[in-house]
Design an enzyme around this catalytic site. Structure first.
Site, PDB file in Angstrom:
ATOM      1  N   SER A   2       2.729  -5.963  -3.539  1.00 13.71           N
ATOM      2  CA  SER A   2       3.161  -6.388  -4.430  1.00 13.71           C
ATOM      3  C   SER A   2       4.743  -6.315  -4.102  1.00 13.71           C
ATOM      4  CB  SER A   2       2.392  -5.467  -5.220  1.00 13.71           C
ATOM      5  OG  SER A   2       3.529  -4.522  -5.659  1.00 13.71           O
ATOM      6  N   LYS A   3       5.247  -6.627  -5.887  1.00 12.09           N
ATOM      7  CA  LYS A   3       6.264  -7.065  -5.786  1.00 12.09           C
ATOM      8  C   LYS A   3       7.261  -5.855  -5.942  1.00 12.09           C
ATOM      9  CE  LYS A   3       9.099  -9.759  -7.443  1.00 12.09           C
ATOM     10  NZ  LYS A   3       9.732 -11.088  -6.368  1.00 12.09           N
ATOM     11  N   ARG A   4       6.539  -4.861  -5.204  1.00 10.79           N
ATOM     12  CA  ARG A   4       7.278  -3.361  -5.450  1.00 10.79           C
ATOM     13  C   ARG A   4       8.056  -2.915  -4.512  1.00 10.79           C
ATOM     14  NH1 ARG A   4       4.090   0.436  -4.602  1.00 10.79           N
ATOM     15  NH2 ARG A   4       1.915  -0.843  -5.171  1.00 10.79           N
TER      16      ARG A   4
END
Ligand code: GLU
Length: 486
Positions: free
Chosen positions: A254-256
């Protein structure tokens, strides 16, 4: 394979193209090319509150940049169109009416507020928060009356209450689902728009898709879609659900985890060739060891049977290493042509012909070994383009702080001024004579000249860099630095 392969990538345009979506698109593309079939791009935009035109454009632009060209679909057309779901509404309407008339679809009059309330009660009582089938038991007469009275309704699909539905998945084998746990899903919303499962099933059937290749997160949709095909009298396609993609911490990507969209990688100076190679290996493998595989070899060797069930791990470092390999593989002429727009955009380069293409290629040759992304070329080469050296703060401290640099720079200037032929080996020989003559360490000589010429303590190879800068500029820079040194 005897049948003509037809596969599709069917993004919902609710954002840009992410690594996961690009991997799905690529696996479909490779499978189609391998089997000389058709690769179709269909836009699933029936969720109007989340779909945007910008997302469609962004997805299309990333696909083009990656070279994932499609044979049928939005922009290119084809004989199974239209390829945008919001342009296919009459097709869904007709299928919905057929299911309503034949029986497996029924109108549901429950309002969103009622459904929400029942869901939260179910959750409180520890029951699954699925639809309780209330409207399924309405008689036709009752339902007709409510409809005639103008009460809003959605259409639901009545799932079989017993038995199981088997998804024969090429990657995972047979996966069975108990029909009893499948909810009577909404197929047409109150606003008249079809839901994803309904529209996708109809489109896959009508577009004669032979293989559905997509992420594992859609596996639970497969039994629902299979039941829809059956109810509509269509033959089910084959399925292949690709494994999850994890970040290095073993959590879903994900973006993380940093950059996650294709566009971000493009902007950061990644090559599409490297991304394609890397994405192919997120699930699929050629063997246990080969990592660098050209697009042609990917096509020739791709098979769904070699896609793993186990989650793939997205390793940013490996991708950037691979990008470096592809950068070097381009060779100086091609690498230069990819760098020219970047140099121009950064305001470093005006007209490449005025500057000299062969000089640009010489610069490229010097830095290729040190690059993992195209963008890294900017900082590495800035000093070649400016009139004067911008000496960085740290380098300036060194220049001022280290004893004897002024003398070294003066000697270097004198030696280089005497050179008739200003090439790297003559430059090297001239500079290598200084330590002996002045009684200083060679390291210090090279440090001083490097800072003077490039403005930094780290730079492309020094003698070659001086040759490219040319005699006049090199001497000018040595002189300027002499004035700053202690
Ligand atoms: N529109 C769906 C998505 O973007 C496609 C799923 C499928 O391939 O069936 O996730």
């Amino acid at each position: 394979m005897t049948e003509k392969v037809r596969v599709r990538f069917a993004p919902s345009p609710t954002g840009v193209l992410h690594i996961g979506g690009a991997r799905t698109a690529l696996h479909n593309y490779l499978f189609a090319r391998k089997h000389k079939g058709k690769f179709i791009l269909r836009i699933e935009d029936t969720d109007q509150s989340r779909s945007t035109e910008e997302s469609i454009e962004a997805i299309i632009s990333s696909m083009k940049w990656l070279g994932l060209d499609w044979d049928e679909g939005v922009e290119v057309g084809g004989s199974f169109g239209p390829y945008r779901q919001t342009e296919r509404l009459p097709i869904y309407k007709e299928a919905a009416e057929e299911l309503l008339a034949k029986g497996p679809a029924y109108p549901c009059f429950c309002t969103p507020a009622e459904l929400e309330e029942r869901r939260s009660i179910a959750q409180r009582e520890g029951r699954p928060p699925t639809y309780d089938g209330r409207c399924r038991s309405l008689s036709k007469k009752e339902a007709d009356k409510l409809m005639a009275g103008g009460k809003e309704f959605a259409l639901r699909f009545a799932m079989p209450k017993e038995g199981e539905t088997i998804v024969a998945d090429i990657i995972r084998g047979e996966v069975s689902f108990q029909n009893a746990v499948l909810e009577d899903m909404v197929i047409v919303r109150q606003n008249g728009l079809p839901t994803y499962n309904f529209a996708a099933a109809i489109d896959d059937a009508k577009m004669e898709i032979t293989h559905i290749i997509r992420g594992i997160d859609h596996l639970s949709n497969a039994p629902k879609q299979i039941l829809l095909y059956r109810a509509l009298g269509f033959k089910a396609p084959k399925f292949a659900h690709l494994p999850m993609i994890f970040g290095s911490d073993k959590k879903p990507l994900s973006k993380r985890h940093g950059s996650s969209s294709v566009e971000e990688y493009r902007e950061a100076g990644y090559l599409p060739e490297a991304i394609i190679n890397y994405l192919a290996l997120l699930g699929w493998s050629l063997d246990d060891k080969t990592t660098i595989i050209s697009a042609n070899d990917l096509i020739e060797n791709f098979s769904l049977e070699r896609v793993s069930k186990r989650p793939a791990v997205f390793d940013e470092e490996k991708l950037s290493w691979m990008n470096g390999v592809y950068i070097r593989d381009l060779g100086p002429i091609e690498l230069t042509s990819r760098l020219i727009p970047l140099w121009k955009e950064a305001g470093l380069l005006g007209d490449e012909n005025d500057f000299g293409l062969s000089k640009l290629e010489a610069i490229t040759t010097l830095i290729a070994e040190r690059m993992k992304t195209l963008n890294e070329a900017l900082d590495l080469t800035r000093f070649f383009f400016s009139d004067e050296t911008q000496i960085g703060e740290e380098a300036l401290d060194k220049l001022k702080g280290a004893e004897g640099l002024r003398e070294i720079l003066r000697a270097a200037h004198a030696k280089l001024e005497d050179l008739a032929d200003f090439n790297s080996s003559e430059i090297e020989a001239a500079l290598r004579a200084i330590p002996g003559e002045l009684g200083v360490k060679p390291k210090l000589v090279f440090l001083a000249v490097r800072i003077a010429a490039t403005g930094s303590e780290v730079s492309p190879p020094l003698f070659e860099s001086l040759e490219i800068l040319g005699k006049e500029i090199s001497l000018k820079r040595l002189k300027a630095a002499e004035g700053l040194a202690s």
